[in-house]
Design a protein around this motif. Structure first.
Motif, PDB file in Angstrom:
ATOM      1  N   TYR A 110      -1.409  -3.188  -1.905  1.00 19.55           N
ATOM      2  CA  TYR A 110      -0.338  -4.185  -2.038  1.00 19.55           C
ATOM      3  C   TYR A 110      -0.468  -5.005  -3.332  1.00 19.55           C
ATOM      4  CZ  TYR A 110       2.202  -8.523  -0.763  1.00 19.55           C
ATOM      5  OH  TYR A 110       3.012  -9.626  -0.741  1.00 19.55           O
ATOM      6  N   ILE A 111      -1.535  -5.758  -3.470  1.00 17.37           N
ATOM      7  CA  ILE A 111      -1.660  -6.620  -4.661  1.00 17.37           C
ATOM      8  C   ILE A 111      -2.012  -5.768  -5.885  1.00 17.37           C
ATOM      9  CG2 ILE A 111      -2.768  -8.683  -5.615  1.00 17.37           C
ATOM     10  CD1 ILE A 111      -3.474  -9.445  -2.660  1.00 17.37           C
ATOM     11  N   ASP A 141      -8.568   4.842  -5.768  1.00 16.81           N
ATOM     12  CA  ASP A 141      -8.223   4.401  -4.413  1.00 16.81           C
ATOM     13  C   ASP A 141      -8.526   5.563  -3.465  1.00 16.81           C
ATOM     14  OD1 ASP A 141      -6.020   1.930  -3.429  1.00 16.81           O
ATOM     15  OD2 ASP A 141      -6.677   3.473  -1.994  1.00 16.81           O
ATOM     16  N   SER A 152      -7.104   4.741   1.959  1.00 18.67           N
ATOM     17  CA  SER A 152      -7.349   4.365   3.363  1.00 18.67           C
ATOM     18  C   SER A 152      -6.280   3.395   3.854  1.00 18.67           C
ATOM     19  CB  SER A 152      -8.745   3.732   3.516  1.00 18.67           C
ATOM     20  OG  SER A 152      -8.871   2.605   2.670  1.00 18.67           O
ATOM     21  N   ASN A 153      -5.639   2.656   2.929  1.00 18.07           N
ATOM     22  CA  ASN A 153      -4.585   1.730   3.355  1.00 18.07           C
ATOM     23  C   ASN A 153      -3.391   1.757   2.393  1.00 18.07           C
ATOM     24  OD1 ASN A 153      -3.620  -0.109   5.279  1.00 18.07           O
ATOM     25  ND2 ASN A 153      -4.174  -1.855   3.999  1.00 18.07           N
ATOM     26  N   SER A 154      -3.135   2.928   1.810  1.00 20.03           N
ATOM     27  CA  SER A 154      -1.996   3.063   0.892  1.00 20.03           C
ATOM     28  C   SER A 154      -1.711   4.552   0.742  1.00 20.03           C
ATOM     29  CB  SER A 154      -2.320   2.425  -0.466  1.00 20.03           C
ATOM     30  OG  SER A 154      -3.491   3.001  -1.012  1.00 20.03           O
ATOM     31  N   ASP A 189     -13.668   7.330  -3.205  1.00 14.52           N
ATOM     32  CA  ASP A 189     -14.135   6.149  -2.494  1.00 14.52           C
ATOM     33  C   ASP A 189     -15.129   5.395  -3.370  1.00 14.52           C
ATOM     34  OD1 ASP A 189     -15.550   4.433  -0.598  1.00 14.52           O
ATOM     35  OD2 ASP A 189     -14.476   5.603   0.924  1.00 14.52           O
ATOM     36  N   CYS A 190     -14.913   4.113  -3.538  1.00 18.04           N
ATOM     37  CA  CYS A 190     -15.787   3.320  -4.420  1.00 18.04           C
ATOM     38  C   CYS A 190     -17.196   3.167  -3.847  1.00 18.04           C
ATOM     39  CB  CYS A 190     -15.202   1.934  -4.665  1.00 18.04           C
ATOM     40  SG  CYS A 190     -13.641   1.950  -5.524  1.00 18.04           S
ATOM     41  N   PHE A 215      -9.885  -4.664  -6.364  1.00 18.83           N
ATOM     42  CA  PHE A 215      -9.126  -4.974  -5.140  1.00 18.83           C
ATOM     43  C   PHE A 215      -9.663  -4.211  -3.931  1.00 18.83           C
ATOM     44  CE2 PHE A 215      -5.848  -5.545  -8.515  1.00 18.83           C
ATOM     45  CZ  PHE A 215      -5.470  -6.837  -8.233  1.00 18.83           C
ATOM     46  N   LYS A 220      -9.412  -5.303   4.780  1.00 13.50           N
ATOM     47  CA  LYS A 220      -8.965  -6.706   4.756  1.00 13.50           C
ATOM     48  C   LYS A 220      -8.440  -7.259   6.086  1.00 13.50           C
ATOM     49  CE  LYS A 220      -4.180  -5.918   3.552  1.00 13.50           C
ATOM     50  NZ  LYS A 220      -2.976  -6.389   2.924  1.00 13.50           N
ATOM     51  N   ASN A 266     -18.164  -1.288   3.378  1.00 18.12           N
ATOM     52  CA  ASN A 266     -17.091  -0.961   2.425  1.00 18.12           C
ATOM     53  C   ASN A 266     -16.968  -2.018   1.327  1.00 18.12           C
ATOM     54  OD1 ASN A 266     -15.047   0.856   1.598  1.00 18.12           O
ATOM     55  ND2 ASN A 266     -13.494  -0.544   2.395  1.00 18.12           N
ATOM     56  N   TYR A 303     -15.069 -10.216   7.718  1.00 25.91           N
ATOM     57  CA  TYR A 303     -14.249 -10.063   6.513  1.00 25.91           C
ATOM     58  C   TYR A 303     -14.445 -11.258   5.579  1.00 25.91           C
ATOM     59  CZ  TYR A 303     -10.331 -10.465   3.348  1.00 25.91           C
ATOM     60  OH  TYR A 303      -9.580 -10.655   2.210  1.00 25.91           O
ATOM     61  N   LYS A 338     -16.324 -11.860   1.551  1.00 26.93           N
ATOM     62  CA  LYS A 338     -15.820 -12.536   0.344  1.00 26.93           C
ATOM     63  C   LYS A 338     -16.853 -13.549  -0.165  1.00 26.93           C
ATOM     64  CE  LYS A 338     -12.070 -10.235   0.047  1.00 26.93           C
ATOM     65  NZ  LYS A 338     -11.990  -9.175  -0.956  1.00 26.93           N
TER      66      LYS A 338
HETATM   67  P1  NAD Z   1      -4.541  -3.431   0.505  1.00 30.24           P
HETATM   68  O1  NAD Z   1      -5.210  -2.901   1.725  1.00 30.24           O
HETATM   69  O2  NAD Z   1      -3.069  -3.244   0.389  1.00 30.24           O
HETATM   70  O3  NAD Z   1      -5.219  -2.798  -0.793  1.00 30.24           O
HETATM   71  C1  NAD Z   1      -6.555  -2.406  -0.846  1.00 30.24           C
HETATM   72  C2  NAD Z   1      -6.606  -0.991  -1.382  1.00 30.24           C
HETATM   73  O4  NAD Z   1      -7.965  -0.606  -1.488  1.00 30.24           O
HETATM   74  C3  NAD Z   1      -5.922   0.017  -0.469  1.00 30.24           C
HETATM   75  O5  NAD Z   1      -5.044   0.816  -1.237  1.00 30.24           O
HETATM   76  C4  NAD Z   1      -7.082   0.859   0.085  1.00 30.24           C
HETATM   77  O6  NAD Z   1      -6.686   2.191   0.327  1.00 30.24           O
HETATM   78  C5  NAD Z   1      -8.112   0.724  -1.003  1.00 30.24           C
HETATM   79  N1  NAD Z   1      -9.510   0.841  -0.592  1.00 30.24           N
HETATM   80  C6  NAD Z   1     -10.142   0.213   0.425  1.00 30.24           C
HETATM   81  N2  NAD Z   1     -11.451   0.559   0.439  1.00 30.24           N
HETATM   82  C7  NAD Z   1     -11.643   1.418  -0.593  1.00 30.24           C
HETATM   83  C8  NAD Z   1     -12.768   2.116  -1.101  1.00 30.24           C
HETATM   84  N3  NAD Z   1     -13.970   2.025  -0.525  1.00 30.24           N
HETATM   85  N4  NAD Z   1     -12.601   2.920  -2.189  1.00 30.24           N
HETATM   86  C9  NAD Z   1     -11.382   3.038  -2.773  1.00 30.24           C
HETATM   87  N5  NAD Z   1     -10.293   2.416  -2.331  1.00 30.24           N
HETATM   88  C10 NAD Z   1     -10.419   1.605  -1.254  1.00 30.24           C
HETATM   89  O7  NAD Z   1      -4.942  -4.969   0.380  1.00 30.24           O
HETATM   90  P2  NAD Z   1      -4.335  -6.108  -0.540  1.00 30.24           P
HETATM   91  O8  NAD Z   1      -3.583  -7.052   0.316  1.00 30.24           O
HETATM   92  O9  NAD Z   1      -3.695  -5.511  -1.725  1.00 30.24           O
HETATM   93  O10 NAD Z   1      -5.675  -6.852  -0.955  1.00 30.24           O
HETATM   94  C11 NAD Z   1      -6.348  -6.561  -2.167  1.00 30.24           C
HETATM   95  C12 NAD Z   1      -7.601  -7.399  -2.250  1.00 30.24           C
HETATM   96  O11 NAD Z   1      -7.245  -8.775  -2.179  1.00 30.24           O
HETATM   97  C13 NAD Z   1      -8.606  -7.164  -1.132  1.00 30.24           C
HETATM   98  O12 NAD Z   1      -9.892  -7.266  -1.671  1.00 30.24           O
HETATM   99  C14 NAD Z   1      -8.332  -8.300  -0.185  1.00 30.24           C
HETATM  100  O13 NAD Z   1      -9.468  -8.619   0.581  1.00 30.24           O
HETATM  101  C15 NAD Z   1      -7.988  -9.409  -1.140  1.00 30.24           C
HETATM  102  N6  NAD Z   1      -7.170 -10.480  -0.565  1.00 30.24           N
HETATM  103  C16 NAD Z   1      -6.003 -10.165   0.053  1.00 30.24           C
HETATM  104  C17 NAD Z   1      -5.239 -11.174   0.623  1.00 30.24           C
HETATM  105  C18 NAD Z   1      -3.980 -10.854   1.367  1.00 30.24           C
HETATM  106  O14 NAD Z   1      -3.523 -11.691   2.155  1.00 30.24           O
HETATM  107  N7  NAD Z   1      -3.351  -9.696   1.154  1.00 30.24           N
HETATM  108  C19 NAD Z   1      -5.668 -12.506   0.520  1.00 30.24           C
HETATM  109  C20 NAD Z   1      -6.851 -12.788  -0.155  1.00 30.24           C
HETATM  110  C21 NAD Z   1      -7.601 -11.758  -0.690  1.00 30.24           C
END
Ligand code: NAD
Ligand code: WQD
Length: 345
Positions: A14-15, A34, A37-39, A61-62, A84, A88, A103, A153, A157
């Protein structure tokens, strides 16, 4: 002229996807890692539709150090990282703490480990207002005390911030910018990219838009007996494109040796607290669509009120959240409608 190459972990999320768009618009070369896992890969098409560029993409996978090493060998020109990639979902982290610690922390440690070897100058880290817990004072500055995390979670952070600080204090030859996001909401105004929640949404906006379009019967407002003007909780809802732009500024600081300290911390919020009921009203006003909702009991673990003091980000980064909340709500609605058109939900 093309600028440096930036590695965006979790860049189809997302972000991450919104940030990739802003990086490309600013002239950076991007490579995304990426594990999906969530996209999904279709996000790359959305990025292309907006920018005309399909960023390089590595599905891996990172937490896999060998795969990450190979990526840096393939792209020896990576100069900055935005991390990112993380799991989450707060509730899921209570059920599966090891998954979250493994993770989120192994991803970060692998990156920090490889950065000096490959000459990477800095890493931007996605932190969260969750580190402040229930703040004693609002708006919250970066100096506010870190409260004991209420979920694994949230703890990842806090620990991540400490790991980065320890590694840099131990002499690591790079900089870091820790960005504490408040509540990111909305979608790109083109509706080519947005948030793709998995299953029943836990967060307010995806639940609200899914209710507005008829996927959910009604939105439950968790509590109207809080010590707030209308009794519902207060948050700082920050537009995701505004948020994404702050990452580009953070990258520029690190790459151009502009950081005032080796680890910099910024709150990213609007500075305005909105209640859950005010947000529903904003959505209805902006879209003309009614959101069936009812008041139910409090959700365990919820913070009563939290909003940012973004003064440091405003003054030091020269960044400000600019999008009016009604525009943000319209973007969230347009994205929900686009998902329907595409038959996704
Ligand atoms: P998201 O789940 O949409 O994006 C995270 C991406 O990381 C996903 O595409 C997922 O497939 C990928 N991913 C997860 N683990 C992975 C790994 N081991 N290797 C490779 N890819 C991996 O989440 P988001 O909302 O875009 O959040 C991005 C970051 O911002 C996260 O770290 C989250 O904790 C942080 N954050 C989000 C929010 C929120 O409300 N959305 C608020 C504060 C902080
Ligand atoms: C917002 C408000 C709910 C759903 C979470 C994480 C936090 C951060 C952002 C990453 C609350 C109310 C919600 C619903 C409702 N993420 N609500 N009905 O809880 O502020 O923060 O996401 O770091 O760590 O905890 O966001 O969107 O879940 O809730 O009334 O169906 O909306 O009670 O007051 P939250 P949220």
């Amino acid at each position: 002229m093309k600028k440096e190459r930036i590695l965006v972990t979790g860049g189809t999320g997302y972000i991450g996807s919104h940030t990739v768009v802003e990086l490309i618009n600013a002239g950076y070369e991007v490579v995304i890692i990426d594990n999906l896992s969530n996209s999904n890969r279709d996000v790359l098409k959305g990025i292309h539709a907006i920018t005309g560029v399909t960023p390089d993409f590595v599905e891996a996978d990172c937490t896999d150090l060998a795969a990450l090493t190979k990526l840096f060998e393939t792209y020896p020109d990576i100069k900055g990282i935005i991390n990112f990639a993380a799991s989450k979902a707060v509730g899921e982290s209570m059920q599966k703490p090891i998954l979250y610690y493994r993770n989120n922390l192994n991803t970060l440690m692998n990156l920090l480990d490889l950065m000096p070897r490959f000459g990477v100058k800095g890493i931007v880290f996605s932190s969260s207002c969750t580190v402040y817990g229930e703040p004693d004072v609002n708006p919250v500055t970066e100096e506010a005390p870190i409260k004991k995390a209420t979920s694994p979670y949230g703890n990842t952070k806090q620990i991540s911030e400490e790991i980065i600080t320890d590694v840099i204090n131990a002499g690591a030859p790079f900089k870091s910018v820790l960005l504490r996001y408040f509540n990111p909401v909305g979608a790109h105004p083109s509706a080519e990219i947005g948030e793709l929640p998995n299953g029943v949404p836990q967060n307010l906006i995806p639940y609200l838009t899914q209710t507005a379009i008829g996927i959910r019967k009604e939105l439950s407002v968790f509590g109207n007996d809080y010590d707030t003007p209308d009794g519902s909780c207060i948050r700082d809802f920050i537009n995701v494109v505004d948020l994404a732009k702050a990452h580009v500024i953070a990258v520029e600081r690190m790459l151009n040796d502009k950081c005032e300290t080796p680890v910099e911390i910024f709150n990213l919020g609007t500075g305005v607290g909105l209640s859950v009921l005010e947000l529903i009203a904003s959505f209805e006003r902006a879209t003309g669509v009614k959101v069936p909702h009812k008041i139910v009991g409090r959700r365990p673990g919820d913070i009563e009120k939290v909003w940012a003091n973004p003064k440091r980000a405003n003054e030091v980064l020269g960044w400000k959240a600019e999008t009016p909340i009604d525009d943000t709500m319209r973007s969230a609605w347009k994205w929900q409608q686009r998902l329907r058109e595409r038959g996704i939900m």
